[in-house]
Design a protein around this motif. Structure first.
Motif, mmCIF file in Angstrom:
data_model
loop_
_atom_site.group_PDB
_atom_site.id
_atom_site.type_symbol
_atom_site.label_atom_id
_atom_site.label_comp_id
_atom_site.label_asym_id
_atom_site.label_seq_id
_atom_site.Cartn_x
_atom_site.Cartn_y
_atom_site.Cartn_z
ATOM 1 N N ASP A 90 -4.061 -7.339 5.014
ATOM 2 C CA ASP A 90 -5.453 -7.141 4.605
ATOM 3 C C ASP A 90 -6.273 -8.063 5.498
ATOM 4 O OD1 ASP A 90 -7.864 -6.859 3.378
ATOM 5 O OD2 ASP A 90 -7.214 -7.571 1.402
ATOM 6 N N THR A 105 0.868 -1.182 0.000
ATOM 7 C CA THR A 105 0.000 0.000 0.000
ATOM 8 C C THR A 105 0.902 1.229 0.000
ATOM 9 O OG1 THR A 105 -0.069 0.190 2.407
ATOM 10 C CG2 THR A 105 -1.708 -1.257 1.390
ATOM 11 N N THR A 118 0.890 -4.239 4.220
ATOM 12 C CA THR A 118 -0.294 -3.974 5.045
ATOM 13 C C THR A 118 -1.100 -5.263 5.099
ATOM 14 O OG1 THR A 118 -0.341 -1.654 4.349
ATOM 15 C CG2 THR A 118 -2.396 -2.581 5.202
#
Ligand code: PEP
Ligand code: MN
Length: 337
Positions: A251, A241, A249
């Motif tokens: 998810d 990201t 990151t």
């Protein structure tokens, strides 16, 4: 589309249906579900009229499949797929913890880590022997020597072994030593490799590519499944990201979403998702709370000296504390570790 055969359908009934379907130019995938044969139709279904198939002898039901990933979908298989290897079950009520170094570096490093993670409650030892590195000048793993050390740690501790395979040519070698074949994020769309592990008789841990959508991950799993290997474990390991304070990151929503869309076990890798040792325990707890069936964690006896991924590797002591916290969250969501 799926054709569910009646429990009393004869082999001749099934052969007849397969012939009819193939004469329409479609490929078929045959599987067994609780004693009932299920025929998956693969290809362009526009030429198929349901009426032409539903009245045939032995056919119980025609099921339309909406998802582009068919064999991986919940529609295809409503109940969870569980994968059991030597008494360790992925996708059941118990959360499976896989831990170990990013790379196998030496016998001493591997054995110390293996015993420590076992003592803290892990059931699978991780460790790369063939490493996919961004720079060709970085440590790229010990190769077969690393696989031999993993096998030695396996016999000494009783832990199962998961390790990465990077090319179709390596599959038979790695499968000789490993219980689970890992497909790394960078190889999630190496379709020849996916075909090759699909033909191997070993469960596969498929990591989400760092820039891949959930649908792409599931379609990659479809390559493995459509080659006849039903044992695929999906892994959310963080995506790229705009954020730079973490390596990737996590998810976290991908975990319950994958479980909604697919029957396959879903695990999380908080080490690569964060890139920071200080964040690994908290993100592990989040993954369990979100419904992960397992964790993949990098542990090193001396992270500062690690040949790869030191900044995200935790010590055996930190791993032990992580496990305590993870158990509390597991209990809160009705699971065990
Ligand atoms: C690893 O597990 O060490 C690894 C290289 O992970 P990923 O493929 O997710 O980057
Ligand atoms: Mn790593």
């Amino acid at each position: 589309m799926l054709i569910k055969m009646r429990p009393d359908a004869t082999p001749e009934d099934i052969e007849y249906i397969l012939g009819r379907v193939r004469s329409l130019g479609l490929a078929t995938h045959v599987s067994e579900d609780h004693g009932q044969t299920v025929i998956g139709l693969l290809g362009d279904l526009r030429a198929v009229s349901e009426g032409a198939l539903s009245g045939l002898r032995g056919v119980e039901q025609l099921l339309p499949l909406r998802a582009p990933f068919r064999l991986a979908s919940r529609e295809f298989r409503p109940e969870n797929r569980t994968i059991t290897i030597d008494g360790v079950t992925f996708g059941g009520p118990q959360i499976v913890v896989m831990a170990g170094p990013c790379s196998v570096e030496s016998r001493d490093q591997l054995m110390r880590t293996a015993w420590a993670v076992k003592q803290a409650g892990a059931s699978v030892l991780r460790g790369g022997a063939f490493k996919a590195r961004t720079s060709p000048y970085s440590f790229r793993g010990l190769g077969e020597e690393g696989l031999k050390l993993l096998a030695e740690a396996r016999s000494a501790t009783g832990l199962l072994v998961v390790t990465e395979v990077m090319s179709p040519e390596q599959v038979s070698l790695v499968a000789r030593y490993a219980d689970v074949l890992q497909i790394g994020a960078r190889n999630m769309q190496n379709f020849e490799l996916l075909d090759a592990v699909g033909r191997a008789r070993r469960p596969v841990l498929l990591k989400r590519g760092m820039m891949s959508t959930i649908e792409e991950l599931l379609l990659s799993s479809e390559y493995i499944l459509s080659n006849g290997n039903t044992d695929v474990i999906l892994c959310e390991r963080g995506i790229r990201t705009f954020e730079t304070y973490t390596r990737n990151t996590l998810d976290v929503g991908a975990i319950p979403l994958l479980k909604e869309l697919s029957h396959l076990p879903v695990i999380a890798d908080p080490s690569h998702a964060t890139g920071k040792a200080s964040l690994v325990a908290a993100v592990s707890r989040a993954a369990i709370a979100a419904g992960a069936d397992g964790l993949l964690i990098e542990v090193h006896p001396d992270p500062a000296a690690a040949l790869s991924d030191g900044p995200q590797s935790i010590t055996p002591q930190q791993f032990e504390r992580l496990m305590q916290g993870a158990r509390e969250i597991a209990q809160a969501v009705g699971r065990t570790i």
